[in-house]
Design a protein around this motif. Structure first.
Motif, PDB file in Angstrom:
ATOM      1  N   THR A  24       0.848  -1.185   0.000  1.00 30.08           N
ATOM      2  CA  THR A  24       0.000   0.000   0.000  1.00 30.08           C
ATOM      3  C   THR A  24       0.882   1.233   0.000  1.00 30.08           C
ATOM      4  O   THR A  24       2.103   1.141  -0.079  1.00 30.08           O
ATOM      5  N   ASP A  25       0.282   2.409   0.116  1.00 31.41           N
ATOM      6  CA  ASP A  25       1.047   3.648   0.064  1.00 31.41           C
ATOM      7  C   ASP A  25       2.057   3.724   1.199  1.00 31.41           C
ATOM      8  O   ASP A  25       1.897   3.118   2.249  1.00 31.41           O
ATOM      9  N   GLN A  27       4.324   5.332   4.254  1.00 29.74           N
ATOM     10  CA  GLN A  27       4.111   6.149   5.450  1.00 29.74           C
ATOM     11  C   GLN A  27       5.440   6.767   5.842  1.00 29.74           C
ATOM     12  O   GLN A  27       6.460   6.086   5.898  1.00 29.74           O
ATOM     13  N   GLU A  28       5.445   8.062   6.142  1.00 31.27           N
ATOM     14  CA  GLU A  28       6.676   8.736   6.534  1.00 31.27           C
ATOM     15  C   GLU A  28       6.699   8.952   8.043  1.00 31.27           C
ATOM     16  O   GLU A  28       5.699   9.344   8.644  1.00 31.27           O
ATOM     17  N   ILE A  29       7.837   8.658   8.669  1.00 32.86           N
ATOM     18  CA  ILE A  29       8.012   8.931  10.093  1.00 32.86           C
ATOM     19  C   ILE A  29       9.302   9.726  10.288  1.00 32.86           C
ATOM     20  O   ILE A  29      10.242   9.621   9.496  1.00 32.86           O
ATOM     21  N   ASN A 289      -0.163  -4.055  15.069  1.00 31.15           N
ATOM     22  CA  ASN A 289       0.514  -3.989  13.778  1.00 31.15           C
ATOM     23  C   ASN A 289       1.891  -4.642  13.876  1.00 31.15           C
ATOM     24  O   ASN A 289       2.550  -4.570  14.911  1.00 31.15           O
ATOM     25  N   TRP A 291       5.710  -4.748  12.594  1.00 28.19           N
ATOM     26  CA  TRP A 291       6.752  -3.925  11.974  1.00 28.19           C
ATOM     27  C   TRP A 291       7.949  -4.816  11.679  1.00 28.19           C
ATOM     28  O   TRP A 291       8.432  -5.532  12.565  1.00 28.19           O
ATOM     29  N   LYS A 301       5.585  -1.816   7.564  1.00 29.45           N
ATOM     30  CA  LYS A 301       4.538  -1.892   8.577  1.00 29.45           C
ATOM     31  C   LYS A 301       3.370  -2.680   8.000  1.00 29.45           C
ATOM     32  O   LYS A 301       2.775  -2.281   6.996  1.00 29.45           O
ATOM     33  N   GLU A 303      -0.451  -4.055   8.408  1.00 24.65           N
ATOM     34  CA  GLU A 303      -1.674  -3.679   9.110  1.00 24.65           C
ATOM     35  C   GLU A 303      -2.206  -4.894   9.868  1.00 24.65           C
ATOM     36  O   GLU A 303      -2.691  -5.854   9.260  1.00 24.65           O
ATOM     37  N   THR A 310       2.813  -1.392   4.469  1.00 25.16           N
ATOM     38  CA  THR A 310       3.194  -0.053   4.052  1.00 25.16           C
ATOM     39  C   THR A 310       4.701   0.070   4.158  1.00 25.16           C
ATOM     40  O   THR A 310       5.294  -0.371   5.144  1.00 25.16           O
ATOM     41  N   VAL A 312       7.716   2.139   5.067  1.00 24.19           N
ATOM     42  CA  VAL A 312       7.906   3.291   5.943  1.00 24.19           C
ATOM     43  C   VAL A 312       9.076   4.126   5.430  1.00 24.19           C
ATOM     44  O   VAL A 312      10.186   3.615   5.255  1.00 24.19           O
TER      45      VAL A 312
END
Length: 686
Positions: A24-25, A27-29, A289, A291, A301, A303, A310, A312
């Motif tokens: 999926t798209d 995710q930025e952290i 979740n 990781w 990550k 779900e 996703t 990261v």
């Protein structure tokens, strides 16, 4: 539980679906970097472990570090010291059931005894008479009291505590022949059911059921995907649905324990020869979740425990044309507060707080009678009986009872006579029966009922010091499992039994004194002028020297009275030899006990052996609290403010009585009288 007949299954993969279904798209952290400039010992971090006390232990390429969020303590190999860390290249740290630590390192394993502050080392090459096969990657104390380790040349090892040695873990025979241990193993893992899982470059996925005595290799009816260095298992994790997550050098897999199904989630067909592919972590967060820290291939990550993931994105970590990321991560740990800690191969330690939310500020508003009281906040306590009720201790003006649901504030005051701010609540504690305890800033400890009516006030009583508060300024209140209250004050620590209303004082080095017979002996020497040399009645800002000669070798006593606190000594004496070198002195508070009067009055009585020669007494003082100009009660245990030396032929012991802090008789002396916080452990009682 896996029965023997289930140890055979068919691998099913759907590689052509992987890039379509699961990703999926991104995710930025944002990560907080902790580097050498912040105190980290090395930019190479292999592991992060949180112990039972909440401290972080960091395995680096330059030793082991303990980190409390503010300060670092570093442990390294000391050449020639067999009781130091075996090797500075460390890969993993685990805590056992008695809070000691096992450390996997380049030469094998090290056991750190925290009480003794000593290391015991086990060299794998020496044990198994090998060369170059000592590197140990992981160590695991399990819930049954056993300890396991993985190595680069001896497979999985098990510690034998009776013989105090590491041995090969028990493997079941393979095709009627003894199993091979000369293999590479990276990971060993205990699931929540008490079973042990491991990886082997010869046998692949290894399994030791809770009640079994031997590891068995999971036998596939197709070619084993994990029985080689090229696709060695690197991390394992069993989720809540009994799905075993597996990372290897070439991919990510899921093993359905109950139905014996292995599925390939991600398969990498490039870059598998890179050494970074040995470095993986699998963690589950508080939301369920999963990781996966996937070495230089990035960070994923999932779900829940679904197959949807996703990628990261971490700012500054660039993805190259090969699909690899520039920052090569080594380990992910999620601590008990939910904070993520990352180790890396070259950029140190990283921290990510996924639950950090903006704060809402509550403060005094003169125009709003329902706002918090003025003066500032001293203490906070969240009610256990009424969730959402917060007790807010004020500097003056008693305390407020804040209701989170409607933001209402109820103001509670109490009479005050010895608090310059007028009724401060420095600390607050609510017991399960609704009894409220309020620590004041000069008016002692107040016991209140659930309606905030005062029941009793406990204060320092000079006529009954052993059964009263040590000091009327109460900083902290905690309750142990027996219902006793631990009270931290500006004058030391005490335990209150609420039922009997009796106090038990815990000595600190700050208020601990020498035994009466020692003090009597020193005062007798002073009264009869038996000193060889003396500097006394020291005033402000003085630098004093008194020379003398020792004519015969013998035992001497140096006595110094001065002023100091845990930060520094203000007035103190010391002894120098003929070359001006310091022999002994009261230069830190650790060198002293209480001298009576104000707690900053310090006394040192040191027994030393001296040879004939020239010596000097030295003394320095600052511009406050000195002879005949005291800003706190003067020292009264020894009739001296200065430094003196005596020779005495009879044997005198200068050991002070140690007061134990808990019922296990742990010999601990608190080093300060100002008790600012107390943490109650599982074994702590009054």
């Amino acid at each position: 539980m896996i029965s023997q007949h289930l140890l055979s299954f068919k691998v099913v993969t759907f590689l052509f679906l992987l890039s379509v279904i699961f990703r999926t798209d991104a995710q930025e952290i944002n990560l907080e970097s902790i580097s050498i400039s912040n105190g980290l010992a090395s930019p190479v971090v292999f592991d992060i472990t949180q112990d039972s006390y909440g401290l972080l232990w960091i395995s680096t390429a330059n030793g082991v570090q303990r980190y409390d969020g503010y300060n670092w303590k570093t442990y390294r190999n000391i050449i020639g010291d067999p009781n130091s860390l075996q090797h500075n290249q460390t890969f993993y740290i685990s805590e056992d059931s008695i809070q000691n630590l096992w450390i996997a390192n380049e030469f094998g394993l090290t056991y750190f005894d925290r009480a003794k502050n000593t290391f015991k080392n086990y060299n794998v090459d020496s044990i198994f008479e090998t060369v170059g096969a000592s590197r140990t990657i992981k160590v695991l104390p399990d819930s049954h009291g056993r300890v396991w380790a993985t190595t680069i040349g001896q497979g999985i090892l098990q510690f034998d505590p009776k013989e105090d040695i590491w041995k090969h873990a028990p493997y079941a025979n393979v095709n009627g022949k003894p199993a091979v241990h000369s293999s590479l193993s990276i990971t060993v893992y205990e699931d929540r059911n008490g079973a042990i899982w491991g990886g082997s470059s010869v046998y692949g996925l290894m399994y030791l059921p809770k009640a079994a005595s031997e590891f068995n290799a999971i036998k596939f009816d197709v070619e084993n995907p994990f029985n080689s260095n090229e696709n060695l298992i690197t991390a394992l994790y069993l989720d809540k649905d009994d799905i075993l997550w597996i990372t290897s050098r070439q991919g990510i897999y899921k093993y359905d324990v109950e139905n014996n199904k292995l599925r390939t989630i991600i398969y990498y067909n490039t870059g598998n020869e890179d050494i970074a592919t040995y470095l993986n972590s699998i963690n589950e967060d508080s939301d369920g979740n999963i990781w996966v820290l996937n070495n230089y291939r990035g960070f994923l990550k999932f779900e829940g425990n679904s197959d949807e993931y996703t990628e990261v994105i971490i700012p500054g970590n660039r993805k190259m044309n090969t699909g690899a990321w520039t920052n090569r991560f080594t380990r992910l740990t999620i601590d008990r507060s939910g904070i993520f800690w990352f180790g890396s191969r070259a950029k140190g330690l990283f921290k990510y707080d996924p639950v950090n939310q903006p704060f809402t500020a509550y403060k005094h508003d003169q125009a709003d009678p329902n706002s918090l009281s003025s003066g500032g906040t001293y203490g906070l306590f969240a009610s256990k009986i009424t969730p959402g009720k917060i007790y807010v201790g004020n500097r003056g003006n008693g305390f407020d009872v804040f209701n989170e649901s409607d933001h209402s504030v109820k103001k509670i005051n109490f009479p005050s006579s010895n608090d310059m701010f007028g009724g401060s609540a420095r600390s607050i504690y609510e017991q399960n029966d609704g009894t409220l305890w309020v620590g004041t800033w000069g008016d002692g400890l107040i016991k209140m009922d659930e309606n905030y009516q005062e029941i009793k006030r406990f204060k320092y009583d000079q006529s009954e010091t052993e059964n009263s508060l040590p000091n009327n300024q109460v900083r902290v209140i905690r309750e142990d499992k027996k219902g006793n209250l631990w009270i931290g004050t500006n004058g030391g620590l005490a335990i209150l039994n609420p039922a009997s209303e009796n106090f038990k004082h815990i000595n600190s080095q700050y208020n601990q004194t020498y035994p009466d017979d020692i003090l009597s002996q020193i005062n007798q020497w002073l009264e009869t002028d038996q000193q060889l040399a003396i500097i006394e009645q020291v005033g402000q800002s003085e630098e004093l020297t008194q020379g003398f000669e020792i004519t015969e070798k013998g035992t001497y006593f140096l006595v110094s009275v001065g002023e100091g606190d845990p930060a520094s000594m203000a007035d103190y004496g010391w002894l120098t030899n003929g070359l001006g070198e310091t022999v002994i002195g009261m230069e830190t508070i650790e060198d002293s006990f209480w001298a009576g009067g104000g707690l900053k009055n310090r006394l040192m009585i040191a027994q030393i052996e001296l040879n004939p020669g020239s010596y000097s007494l030295r003394y320095t003082s600052d511009d406050s609290h000195h002879y005949e100009s005291w800003n706190e009660p003067e020292p009264d245990l020894v009739d001296l403010y200065g430094v003196a030396i005596f020779k005495q032929d009879i044997e005198v012991t200068t050991e002070s009585t140690v007061v134990n802090v808990n019922e296990q008789n742990a010999e601990i002396i608190i080093q300060d009288a100002n008790i600012s916080d107390i943490e109650i452990g599982e074994n702590t009682s009054g």
